[in-house]
Design an enzyme around this catalytic site. Sequence first.
Site, PDB file in Angstrom:
ATOM      1  N   LYS A 573       0.798  -1.223   0.000  1.00  0.00           N
ATOM      2  CA  LYS A 573       0.000   0.000   0.000  1.00  0.00           C
ATOM      3  C   LYS A 573       0.832   1.275   0.000  1.00  0.00           C
ATOM      4  O   LYS A 573       0.300   2.372  -0.201  1.00  0.00           O
ATOM      5  CB  LYS A 573      -0.916   0.023   1.233  1.00  0.00           C
ATOM      6  CG  LYS A 573      -1.799  -1.185   1.373  1.00  0.00           C
ATOM      7  CD  LYS A 573      -2.466  -1.205   2.722  1.00  0.00           C
ATOM      8  CE  LYS A 573      -3.178  -2.525   2.960  1.00  0.00           C
ATOM      9  NZ  LYS A 573      -2.255  -3.670   3.041  1.00  0.00           N
ATOM     10  N   ASP A 672      -2.844   1.251   8.625  1.00  0.00           N
ATOM     11  CA  ASP A 672      -3.248   0.443   7.478  1.00  0.00           C
ATOM     12  C   ASP A 672      -4.592   0.916   6.934  1.00  0.00           C
ATOM     13  O   ASP A 672      -4.771   1.068   5.725  1.00  0.00           O
ATOM     14  CB  ASP A 672      -3.321  -1.025   7.898  1.00  0.00           C
ATOM     15  CG  ASP A 672      -3.699  -1.934   6.741  1.00  0.00           C
ATOM     16  OD1 ASP A 672      -2.938  -1.997   5.763  1.00  0.00           O
ATOM     17  OD2 ASP A 672      -4.775  -2.570   6.802  1.00  0.00           O
ATOM     18  N   LYS A 676      -5.721   2.809   3.346  1.00  0.00           N
ATOM     19  CA  LYS A 676      -6.765   2.268   2.471  1.00  0.00           C
ATOM     20  C   LYS A 676      -7.823   3.302   2.132  1.00  0.00           C
ATOM     21  O   LYS A 676      -8.228   3.435   0.969  1.00  0.00           O
ATOM     22  CB  LYS A 676      -7.397   1.042   3.122  1.00  0.00           C
ATOM     23  CG  LYS A 676      -6.476  -0.168   3.177  1.00  0.00           C
ATOM     24  CD  LYS A 676      -7.133  -1.339   3.892  1.00  0.00           C
ATOM     25  CE  LYS A 676      -6.227  -2.572   3.897  1.00  0.00           C
ATOM     26  NZ  LYS A 676      -6.820  -3.712   4.623  1.00  0.00           N
ATOM     27  N   GLY A 791      -6.157 -12.129   4.733  1.00  0.00           N
ATOM     28  CA  GLY A 791      -5.652 -13.491   4.617  1.00  0.00           C
ATOM     29  C   GLY A 791      -4.688 -13.620   3.462  1.00  0.00           C
ATOM     30  O   GLY A 791      -4.898 -13.027   2.390  1.00  0.00           O
TER      31      GLY A 791
END
Length: 809
Positions: A573, A672, A676, A791
């Site tokens: 990211k 995080d 996003k 995941g």
Amino acid sequence: MIVMKFGGSSVASSENIRKVKDILNQKSVPFLVVVSAFSGTTDRLQNIALKSLTGEHIVLLSKLKEHHSNITKDLIELSSQADVLIYIQKQFNNINSLCEGINALQELSDRTLAKIMSFGEKLSSFILCKYLNQCGIEMQLSDSQSMIITEGEFLRGDLIFKKTYEHISALDINKNYIAPGFISSNLKGETTLLGRGGSDYTAAIYAAGLDANSLEIWSDVNGMLSANPGVVKAARTISSLSYKEAFELSHFGAKVLYAPTIRPVMHKSIPVFLKNTFFPEEEGTFIGKIGENTEIGAVKGISSISGLSILTISGVGMAGIKGTASRIFSALENANVNVVLITQCCSEQSICIGVIHQEESAAVQSLINEFENEINQLLIDQIVSASNYSVVALVGDNMKMKVGLSGKVFGALGENGINIIAIAQGASERNISVVINKKDEKKALNVLHERFFSDTSKKVHLFIAGIGNVGSQFLNIINKQQATLLRDHKIDLKVIALANSTKMLFDEEGINFNQQNLSESGLIYNDFSEFIDKMISLNVRNSIFIDNTASETVSKTYASILQKSISVIACNKIACSDIYEKYTHLIQLAKDKNCHYNYETTVGAALPVIKTIQDLILSGDKIHKIKAVLSGSLNFIFNHYNDSNTFAEIVKLAGEEGYTEPDPLIDLSGVDVMRKILILSREAGHELEMSDVTARPFLPDSCLKAVSYDILFDELKANEAHFRKLYDSANKKGNKLKVVASFENNKAFVALEEVIPSSPFYHLEGKDNIVSINSDRYPVEPLVIKGAGAGAELTASGVFSDLMLIVNT
């Protein structure tokens, strides 16, 4: 009668010569056989001539004589060997005399070199004639030197057709002949040659002079191939070609056939068959009239010539001036320079000429002399030349009137970062030629072959950084899907480079997945730029770089990768959440360099969040509000945190399941999620920086200040009361804790919220993500994207989807 030619590889050894005998035994009609010198002999003779200037030819000459004598002893019966060995000795005595003369005069003229180089075919034809007669195949030796008459240069004479055909037509078509290829003579009776590869031409001349039923060219390949098999492993045999197609391909580097061979047989409409001496049962390639046994495909073959220099003659004084092109060609002709390619812009102010590199200096000087006055008057610019180019040609009669064909050529090259220096296409549309840098020749040939031959698989070369949780799962997906993709979609994925934080491993043939452990086979690198430099230097087609890391160091290399037209796929990211200018620079760079920058998995793992927003914007919608649970790891943590466990235990479990970043503080601190929502805001068309995202942390300061993994977990344990208070507060009201990211009114927020039961976020289970979007089209009821958002396996599958988007573009 038929004419057959056997090349140097076909007569390279006594074993191979026996195969020639077997082929001739199958013929039921009279034939004339043209043979080349034994493999490598012509080069060795040329070297002997050069070495004779310094007197170093004796040993080389002795070894070559020994080679011919050994073949003779193996083929010819003892009772008949003496005559052949005496003949060999005489020929080498003649060669030695010529070499001594060169050494004495310290001069090697083309006339003498032609004479020395002619002995190879004289020797091979004599030995084969004796051997075939011994085997019961009655043969007569035809003297090509007296049959084939040329004028002009000694090393590449111009055929005098009428006189040559008069001599050849005197042969008895009811008898079998064997004739040396390559050699001829001029009107003075001096030895001349037909140029390197001239044995093919010799055979065609004999075929035309005899009005033969067919011409067979036997070599060590199964006919003419769609590309050079030494460069393009997927090259296949072309079953049929027209004369003009064959000429174009051979002229542009297809070495199985010497280009001038086509002219004599085309004028007499004599069919040509290219066959393999070692696999005579293979069909090979048929060359004949248009419409006979021709294939449907537009492009029949792809060829190339390297070692090209490009000369540019330009200037305002050229526009509208008649005779400029004529003067250019006359100047080059006077300098004995052959023009390989020419293009001219419609403004008439520039003409581009392609010549072989060895003739560059002579060509430039000749043009300077011709246009000296115009250059001095500044009407024409200084002549510009540049080297190390190759010309790649696509050939096919059916290319004519094929709409979009040129576009496919340019598109395929552009997608691989191959710059086109010049373009040439004749009005016949049988040939499209492009000039490119020589370093890109191999890549260009493979790219174009894959694009134009439907039975050829598309080879995609993958360079992968990161083989941890996501990286190892990604490699597993490739391993599972490789065979299916190759079988059903003709996509050949090859992982040719892997890297972790300290080591890298490269293998152009493809890395065995058992080699994922770089500790044993990888090379240590000091800086990740070494991996990028190596990747770029390989210069392979369809290259894609995949970043499965969370490394800032790796993310900083994207620009240099895209600059080389190598696509980038990232679940990292950092680059997309860097300053806005850098974010847009990467996106624009991918467009400018005709490659791809895909980063769907930076938000929502495999969920199509970014693609959905991009499609809305592209179709004219305007997004006003985004509200989302974007951290699968945090959702997992707060969904599993309850009275029977501790917060630290659940965070540790999330890490073990592969839901958190390698550094879990990135998740827990909200960084995080901030990245996003920033990425989604930008994709929605808003210019935000990370500083514009407001976050309300739920961690105590001591946790936020943790400098290591162990310290973080100690602090989480120590602050259990803090997390328990958050949980109890929500639980008593029947609410759930969710880290929610919002974007509205050009502002972004991230905070831990108590979500009420009526909220669509309330029932978000496990590691699921949810994104709700309000726009002009969805003003009241939002567009909702929901599903598992964390995941390693899910993220890897999203990376793989990004890969397939590129591969199938």
